[in-house]
Scaffold this active site. Structure first.
Site: not given
Length: 295
Positions: A20, A54, A96, A209
């Site tokens: 990413w 990404y 978005k 993450s």
């Protein structure tokens, strides 16, 4: 490096390299990206995690520019679709939003294949739950991209169990993973039903993450960092390796997705695979992450 079988068509490396941030690197040259992939392959890390969004819809092309036929044959490519943001090829988007329509999924697959210079995607994920999803339309589109041979397997990302069940009900093929945020700092999936749902289905989850976006190393959680460092010193690894090993110790067969542009750090990703963690140590870290003992 252990491998995890997602279905009869696909198995992946237990640790996954996340791309990413690949477009954020000062050096996005073909040679440098190839060096990153080679550093992963040297450790048995063969699975590369991408998404169309990404790098402002540019990361897939950066990877594609570096992929020789020889390299492509050694890796599994994971990518994602359904987020439309005002950037790159969607610069004119007014807002978005998520798009799980058949037309968008088919177009996204074609974009990804072209940009990554490959004839198939090993694993396609729906990136975010779409409140407007027609599960019959979305499910049929995912079945069709598998039938076409352009996609080997499909899954989801950031879905709750009810989102998963809805989409799965509209499909012939089985969803093979859910990529969700999990780490010592994002431990809610261990108790809110997300992980239990996947365990019941015998579906290995992916964890994005896994280091808490770097916050794990913040001085505000000094006690947790100190304990990670203590365990790492005993086993000859750094705190990141211990934090990832905490996820690996769970019986759900979690697949951590680790992203860094630092070549030296890439070469250390597999250190997590060397860490031994018993139940008591796991709970010591969990207790520090919670900030209190378990009930």
């Amino acid at each position: 490096m252990d491998r995890i079988k997602l279905n009869d068509a696909l198995d992946v490396s237990r640790l996954v390299y996340g791309m990413w941030r690949i477009g954020d690197d000062a050096d996005t040259s073909t040679a440098h990206v190839q060096n990153k992939i080679s550093a992963c392959l040297d450790q048995g890390i063969t699975t590369m995690d991408q998404a169309d969004i990404y790098g402002g819809y540019e990361a897939e092309e950066i990877l594609g520019n570096a992929l020789t036929p020889g390299l492509r044959n050694q890796i599994e490519i994971v990518t994602k679709c359904d987020i439309v943001a005002p950037a790159g090829r969607y610069a004119d988007a007014k807002v978005k939003y998520y798009d799980t329509s058949r037309a968008h999924i088919l177009a996204s697959v074609e974009h990804s294949l072209r940009l990554m210079k490959t004839d198939h995607i090993d694993l396609l994920l729906i990136h975010r739950p779409d409140p407007l999803m027609d599960h019959h339309e979305t499910g049929a589109a995912l079945d069709d991209v598998i039938a076409s041979g352009k996609v080997r397997s499909v899954g989801v990302s950031n879905f709750r169990p009810y989102d998963w069940d809805l989409l799965q009900s509209g499909m012939k093929n089985k969803l093979v993973t859910n990529q969700i945020e999990m780490s010592l700092l994002c431990h809610e999936p261990f108790t809110n039903g997300d992980l239990a749902h996947l365990q019941r289905l015998a579906v290995p989850p992916m964890a994005w993450s896994p280091l808490g976006g770097g916050v794990l190393f913040d001085s505000a959680i000094a006690a947790l960092r100190t304990k990670l460092a203590e365990i790492g010193a005993d086993q000859g690894v750094d705190v990141a390796a211990v934090a990832v090993a905490w996820l690996l110790a769970h019986p759900a067969r979690i697949l951590p997705v680790l992203g860094t542009n630092n070549l030296d750090r890439i070469k250390q990703i597999s250190d997590a695979d060397r860490v031994t963690m018993d139940r008591v140590t796991w709970y010591e870290l969990y207790t520090l992450a919670l900030g209190h003992e378990v009930a």
